[in-house]
Design an enzyme around this catalytic site. Structure first.
Site, PDB file in Angstrom:
ATOM      1  N   ASN A  81     -10.656  40.234 -69.080  1.00  0.00           N
ATOM      2  CA  ASN A  81     -11.430  41.137 -68.247  1.00  0.00           C
ATOM      3  C   ASN A  81     -11.399  40.674 -66.794  1.00  0.00           C
ATOM      4  O   ASN A  81     -10.753  39.681 -66.450  1.00  0.00           O
ATOM      5  CB  ASN A  81     -12.857  41.250 -68.791  1.00  0.00           C
ATOM      6  CG  ASN A  81     -13.396  42.669 -68.694  1.00  0.00           C
ATOM      7  OD1 ASN A  81     -13.083  43.400 -67.745  1.00  0.00           O
ATOM      8  ND2 ASN A  81     -14.200  43.063 -69.658  1.00  0.00           N
ATOM      9  N   HIS A 111      -7.134  16.101 -60.217  1.00  0.00           N
ATOM     10  CA  HIS A 111      -6.804  15.236 -59.079  1.00  0.00           C
ATOM     11  C   HIS A 111      -7.360  13.840 -59.326  1.00  0.00           C
ATOM     12  O   HIS A 111      -8.332  13.675 -60.082  1.00  0.00           O
ATOM     13  CB  HIS A 111      -7.400  15.814 -57.789  1.00  0.00           C
ATOM     14  CG  HIS A 111      -6.974  17.221 -57.515  1.00  0.00           C
ATOM     15  ND1 HIS A 111      -5.848  17.541 -56.788  1.00  0.00           N
ATOM     16  CD2 HIS A 111      -7.512  18.405 -57.914  1.00  0.00           C
ATOM     17  CE1 HIS A 111      -5.722  18.855 -56.724  1.00  0.00           C
ATOM     18  NE2 HIS A 111      -6.722  19.399 -57.402  1.00  0.00           N
ATOM     19  N   ARG A 162     -14.257  19.374 -74.025  1.00  0.00           N
ATOM     20  CA  ARG A 162     -13.663  18.691 -75.174  1.00  0.00           C
ATOM     21  C   ARG A 162     -13.225  19.722 -76.203  1.00  0.00           C
ATOM     22  O   ARG A 162     -13.606  20.894 -76.139  1.00  0.00           O
ATOM     23  CB  ARG A 162     -14.656  17.714 -75.792  1.00  0.00           C
ATOM     24  CG  ARG A 162     -15.922  18.365 -76.338  1.00  0.00           C
ATOM     25  CD  ARG A 162     -16.916  17.329 -76.825  1.00  0.00           C
ATOM     26  NE  ARG A 162     -17.450  16.549 -75.722  1.00  0.00           N
ATOM     27  CZ  ARG A 162     -18.277  15.527 -75.869  1.00  0.00           C
ATOM     28  NH1 ARG A 162     -18.645  15.127 -77.073  1.00  0.00           N
ATOM     29  NH2 ARG A 162     -18.730  14.878 -74.819  1.00  0.00           N
TER      30      ARG A 162
END
Length: 210
Positions: A81, A111, A162
């Site tokens: 969507n 990063h 996780r």
């Protein structure tokens, strides 16, 4: 190794001019998609097929954002969507019959933590996989390296840091498993409300009650 090879090995790389040229190709396709007549459904499907080659029955409500496009692999009947973002510096693999509510963000990019190291312009990507029959609620963020199993529901506003196993309902920041989806959920519509008999009979007749 060049930076394409480094990126594809999921180790530290710099987004150099060669990689920016790849992104430029993607952005030209996104320019078409994101500025199309929103009622031109056939035209939108054609551009999606260009952006996600090999997809079957995929549809995205613009606007949609990604870096490369060719690192995104979707199964049959994929739907995203409005305002979906997939930062695909690593592979994003999505199974069949997956649905994403508005403002879902999938981030493979990361990063270095330490400031001066991060300022060197090195970054990395870690692949994300999403199984079959997954529904991801609005404003969900999926972080680098996450694997989501089959038949999973992710609640709105979740931050998935996780892995989530098959047949789970998971929600929250960080996203945690709330419970397992069971046979008792087959006719469930919303909270304790069940699908009405007319709609359920149609579902049965069309073979979706298995």
């Amino acid at each position: 190794m060049n930076n394409i090879e480094r990126r594809d090995k999921e180790i530290a790389y710099i987004c150099d001019d060669v990689l920016m040229a790849e992104q430029k190709k993607c952005r030209k396709i996104l320019q078409k998609l994101n500025f199309m007549d929103r009622s031109d459904f056939d035209g939108i499907r054609e551009v999606i097929a260009e952006l996600l080659p090999g997809s079957e029955g995929a549809f995205i409500n613009p606007p949609f954002y990604c870096d490369y496009g060719n690192n995104i692999k979707v199964g049959k009947n994929f739907f995203a969507n409005y305002n979906c973002t997939i930062i695909d510096v690593a592979n994003v693999t999505i199974g069949d019959n997956c649905q994403m509510a508005p403002n879902v963000a999938i981030y493979t990019a990361g990063h270095p933590i330490y400031p001066s190291t991060r300022n060197s312009a090195y970054e990395y990507g870690k692949a994300i996989s999403i199984g079959d029959n997954v529904w991801i609620g609005g404003n969900t963020v999926i972080c680098p390296g996450v694997n989501i199993g089959d038949n999973v529901v992710i609640g709105a506003g979740s931050v998935v840091t996780r892995d989530i196993p098959d047949w789970s309902i998971a929600v929250g920041n960080p996203c945690r498993i709330k419970r397992t989806i069971t046979e008792d959920d087959r006719k469930r519509l919303f909270k304790d409300e069940m699908i009405d008999d007319e709609a359920w009979n149609d579902i049965v007749e069309r073979g979706y009650a298995e």
